[in-house]
Design an enzyme around this catalytic site. Sequence first.
Site, PDB file in Angstrom:
ATOM      1  N   ARG A  16       0.747  -1.136   0.192  1.00  0.00           N
ATOM      2  CA  ARG A  16       0.101   0.051   0.136  1.00  0.00           C
ATOM      3  C   ARG A  16       0.739   1.221   0.007  1.00  0.00           C
ATOM      4  O   ARG A  16       1.216   1.813  -1.129  1.00  0.00           O
ATOM      5  CB  ARG A  16      -1.080   0.130   1.323  1.00  0.00           C
ATOM      6  CG  ARG A  16      -2.053   1.005   1.259  1.00  0.00           C
ATOM      7  CD  ARG A  16      -1.801   2.554   1.514  1.00  0.00           C
ATOM      8  NE  ARG A  16      -1.454   2.641   2.831  1.00  0.00           N
ATOM      9  CZ  ARG A  16      -1.126   3.779   3.153  1.00  0.00           C
ATOM     10  NH1 ARG A  16      -0.897   4.681   2.626  1.00  0.00           N
ATOM     11  NH2 ARG A  16      -0.666   3.813   4.593  1.00  0.00           N
ATOM     12  N   GLU A 146      -3.672  10.678  10.580  1.00  0.00           N
ATOM     13  CA  GLU A 146      -2.549  11.511   9.607  1.00  0.00           C
ATOM     14  C   GLU A 146      -2.096  12.648  10.070  1.00  0.00           C
ATOM     15  O   GLU A 146      -2.843  13.271  10.773  1.00  0.00           O
ATOM     16  CB  GLU A 146      -3.503  11.792   8.428  1.00  0.00           C
ATOM     17  CG  GLU A 146      -2.464  12.098   7.249  1.00  0.00           C
ATOM     18  CD  GLU A 146      -3.302  12.470   5.995  1.00  0.00           C
ATOM     19  OE1 GLU A 146      -2.690  12.605   5.034  1.00  0.00           O
ATOM     20  OE2 GLU A 146      -4.593  12.416   6.215  1.00  0.00           O
TER      21      GLU A 146
END
Length: 507
Positions: A16, A146
């Site tokens: 990923r 994030e």
Amino acid sequence: MPKSQRHIEIMDTTLRDGEQTSGVSFSSAEKLTIAKLLLTELKVDRIEIASARVSEGEFEAVKKITKWAKSNKLLDRVEVLTFVDGDVSVEWMMKAGARVMNLLTKGSLNHLTHQLKKKPEQHFAEIAEVIKLARAKSIDCNVYLEDWSNGMRHSKEYVFQYLDFLITQPIKRVMLPDTLGILTPKESFDFISQTIQRYPKIHFDFHAHNDYDLGTANVLEALKAGAHGVHLTVNGMGERAGNAPLASAIAVINDFLPEIKTSVSEKSLYSVSKLVETFSGFRIAANRPVVGENVFTQTAGIHADGDKKNKLYFSKLMPERFDRQRRYALGKTSGKANIENNLLQLGIHLSDQDLKKVTQRIIELGDRKEIVSPADLPYIISDVLDSVAVQQKVRIEDYVLTHSKDLNPSVTLKITVEGQSVEEHAQGDGQYDAFMNALKKIYKQKKMVLPELTDYAVRIPPGGKSDALCETIITWRHNGREFKTRGLDSDQTVAAIKSTLKMLNSI
């Protein structure tokens, strides 16, 4: 070994995050192969294999991996990055057969305010809705924060407000990314320590990027601070400067954190690294720790001498741990010890006087920037000593190479083996393949086995033109060891044939 070790989870995210390396895109078959190796041979705990909703090809790859994982009772170790998008990612997960989602959310007030333009309470409510939908479908949830590293630097109150919310949710892990690779090792330790002390019942993963080349150091400090898992990629693949590299991090953990254990097999790190290099086209630097071509090669003669006398230049980082071998380079810095070590591997013994002559010749070649390999040594010895120390038992007398439109390339080959001349004809997918097929026929007649060709590389000098000299470097495996031979010519096929002739006489 300590009486009590804590196990930390290793999540590999090559398929990923690593696929975000510029220019890299794995096919679904390649993804499946890598996923199998990561879980069954390398034995990482978890793999993150894709982002939801990216493409049809990504969807097909995830379906193949989840089908295999389910049949092997490994589905709970396969994870997919998802988004705060209502039921869209959840439905995608269901159709793909995945059962663990890694929900991407905002870990800094800066990202939340300027990218999403939302208030914390609104973001939290949307996250709660996605988690509720996922759990209703029996999908386990992990949550990424994030830009968490910048969040801890500039908006710590927001980060803790967010974590106060997350502890009320049915999630398994909270994942703390240094999204831009901006943390120092001290900050990694301090931020992880503060977070774990405040939320001791949450499982925290650390996700390091390598923009300042501090990825491995930050992983080390995060684990010292109590992180329960770390995210790594094969060969340090990833966006920009990449992620913390798997091989380096595992070696560091094993050697410097005796209180920690992982499930990763060190002996498989190199083979998986080479496979990913082949599939990705993302070349490994020769000096990359653990998996680079040169990292177990001693170049300076004084180092080889020290190794020979009392292993003076050995450390814990032994090549055998990673199913590799120590080598001794040949060049202008070579001393007698380097050359002796290589000669012993070839079964060749020289007097001190002859060894000095050969050493001087190799230094001269190194000064001219010519590459000298162990397979070249018999030829150098023969040239320098003008002797029969190494006989030319195999000679290529003649060959005809044919390449025509809509016809298979073919070769007519005539060689002499120990005084006996043999001629054969063969076809192949290319001229060199045809040459090798003819050679195999000859060696089969003589009941002799050729080494296995394991790698074939061609290079020309920088800025080279169509008439430039071409160097063909072929790697062979014979009797359990690998060696390289090189050929030089303005024609690539002829250079390969010269390289092969060196191999025939070396064995």
